[in-house]
Each structure stands twice: as C-alpha cells, then as structure tokens.
Design a protein around this motif. Structure first.
Motif, PDB file in Angstrom:
ATOM      1  N   UNK A 157       0.859  -1.190   0.000  1.00  0.00           N
ATOM      2  CA  UNK A 157       0.000   0.000   0.000  1.00  0.00           C
ATOM      3  C   UNK A 157       0.897   1.242   0.000  1.00  0.00           C
ATOM      4  N   UNK A 158       0.679   2.130  -0.972  1.00  0.00           N
ATOM      5  CA  UNK A 158       1.455   3.360  -1.046  1.00  0.00           C
ATOM      6  C   UNK A 158       0.613   4.617  -0.871  1.00  0.00           C
ATOM      7  N   UNK A 200     -12.199   6.991   1.361  1.00  0.00           N
ATOM      8  CA  UNK A 200     -12.026   5.964   2.391  1.00  0.00           C
ATOM      9  C   UNK A 200     -11.939   4.538   1.860  1.00  0.00           C
ATOM     10  N   UNK A 201     -12.412   4.300   0.658  1.00  0.00           N
ATOM     11  CA  UNK A 201     -12.443   2.923   0.151  1.00  0.00           C
ATOM     12  C   UNK A 201     -11.423   2.673  -0.962  1.00  0.00           C
ATOM     13  N   UNK A 202     -10.484   3.601  -1.190  1.00  0.00           N
ATOM     14  CA  UNK A 202      -9.537   3.461  -2.288  1.00  0.00           C
ATOM     15  C   UNK A 202      -8.103   3.326  -1.779  1.00  0.00           C
ATOM     16  N   UNK A 203      -7.337   2.464  -2.484  1.00  0.00           N
ATOM     17  CA  UNK A 203      -5.939   2.230  -2.121  1.00  0.00           C
ATOM     18  C   UNK A 203      -5.084   2.173  -3.379  1.00  0.00           C
ATOM     19  N   UNK A 204      -3.876   2.673  -3.270  1.00  0.00           N
ATOM     20  CA  UNK A 204      -2.893   2.584  -4.334  1.00  0.00           C
ATOM     21  C   UNK A 204      -1.925   1.467  -3.965  1.00  0.00           C
ATOM     22  N   UNK A 205      -1.890   0.410  -4.798  1.00  0.00           N
ATOM     23  CA  UNK A 205      -1.083  -0.779  -4.517  1.00  0.00           C
ATOM     24  C   UNK A 205      -0.067  -0.978  -5.639  1.00  0.00           C
ATOM     25  N   UNK A 206       1.201  -1.108  -5.264  1.00  0.00           N
ATOM     26  CA  UNK A 206       2.223  -1.331  -6.271  1.00  0.00           C
ATOM     27  C   UNK A 206       3.494  -1.899  -5.682  1.00  0.00           C
ATOM     28  N   UNK A 207       4.472  -2.063  -6.554  1.00  0.00           N
ATOM     29  CA  UNK A 207       5.803  -2.523  -6.169  1.00  0.00           C
ATOM     30  C   UNK A 207       6.775  -1.383  -6.404  1.00  0.00           C
TER      31      UNK A 207
END
Length: 190
Positions: A103-104, A151-158
């Motif tokens: 999570x970023x 509130x329901x959003x996430x940025x996911x990465x490597x």
C-alpha cells in the motif's frame, strides 16, 4: 545389432518414465505444500514485485506501507494481465489469482499517475514509471489519474520492480477487493 538398439530404446523409455514420475511427484508435493501453507495463513510469493518468500496473514489495519493480498476486480485490464501471464490464474472472480502488493496511498492522499510515474502527495515513487510495452513487445495500458483518495480506495504497487504489473497500469483498488494484510515471515531477495 538389433538387440543393442532395442535395449537402448527400452532404456530410454524407462528413463523417460522415471523423469515423468519425478516431475509429477515434485509438482504434486509443491501443490500440497502451497495448499497447506494457504490453510495455515501463509502466502508464498515467487514474483519479483515483493521480496520472494513467505508471508503470514496478520490482523492489522490497511495502512500505507502494509503488504496486502487482494483479488483483482474483473475487467479488461486484468483479463489481458491473466492472458499474458502478468498475473496467475486462480480462484478470484474472473479466474484471476490473488496478488500481493504494498500500500502506497490511502484515504486523503493525493495521487497522480502518468507515464512519468506515480506521485503521492507530490512525492515521486521509485520505479513507478510506466512502460509502453512488456518484454514481448505487447502494448501496456497507459493509465492516467489525478485524484484525492476516498475511504475505500488504495494505491497498490511494487517499488522494487520497474516491470511489476501494478497501479501504474490498473489504477486504484477498492477496499472490498483486499482480502488480508500480510507480513513477511522469511524472505530471501531485495
């Protein structure tokens, strides 16, 4: 001469059968091991998007910096990813495999995604520039976004792998897609 040739053929057939049995035994063992690990709350990460190793499900909140396991939402971008083997096939809707990412960004963070990369609250994230094509020369999605996350959003990465299939190509992930928070138990890369 014929006897020697038929002995060689029989030896080759036996060798092939032995190799086939060994491969089947190894494959079955790995499958059973992965099922046992999953039942016990352990994920085995074999991709370079995160450090390779074992991750344990933990009862913690989803915060920036946490590792999470999520089912990708059904859609064309994930169909392409599955069909091109960027992601594994699995038991998530759409036949997608569960993904592990970090999570970023979360609620309140400002996110910008373009070809130059991903910016969170004005800070450029390492290894986040979009590639135009994959290693096979196939065009990659060129996702664009400028938004404050709710509130329901996430940025996911490597941030480890500049070739990772992550938010730079598919955007934000909704809270209901995230299955668990996981923590590294034992890793051996990066």
């Amino acid at each position: 001469m014929k006897d020697l040739a038929s002995m060689g053929i029989n030896l080759m057939k036996k060798s092939i059968k032995i190799v086939a049995v060994l491969i089947l035994t190894l494959s079955t063992s790995l499958f059973v091991l992965s099922i046992g690990a999953r039942i016990s709350g352990i994920y085995i990460n074999t991709t370079p998007s995160l450090p390779v190793g074992f991750y344990k499900v933990v009862d913690e909140p989803i915060l920036s910096g946490a590792y999470v396991a999520f089912c990708p939402p059904q859609g064309a971008v994930f169909d392409i990813a599955r069909d091109r083997s960027y992601i594994n096939q699995g038991n998530c809707p759409g036949g997608y495999g569960l993904l592990l990412k970090r999570v970023f960004a979360q609620s309140g963070d400002r996110v910008s995604i373009d070809q130059a990369g991903i910016f969170v609250n004005g800070e450029h994230l390492p290894n986040s520039a979009q590639l135009k094509t994959d290693a096979e020369g196939h065009a990659l999605p060129q996702y664009r976004l400028q938004a404050a996350l709710d509130d329901s959003e996430y940025l996911l990465l490597s941030d480890l792998n500049p070739q990772s299939f992550d938010a730079r190509y598919f955007g934000l992930i909704a809270r209901d897609q995230i299955q668990q928070v996981v923590r590294p138990v034992f890793t051996w890369s990066h």
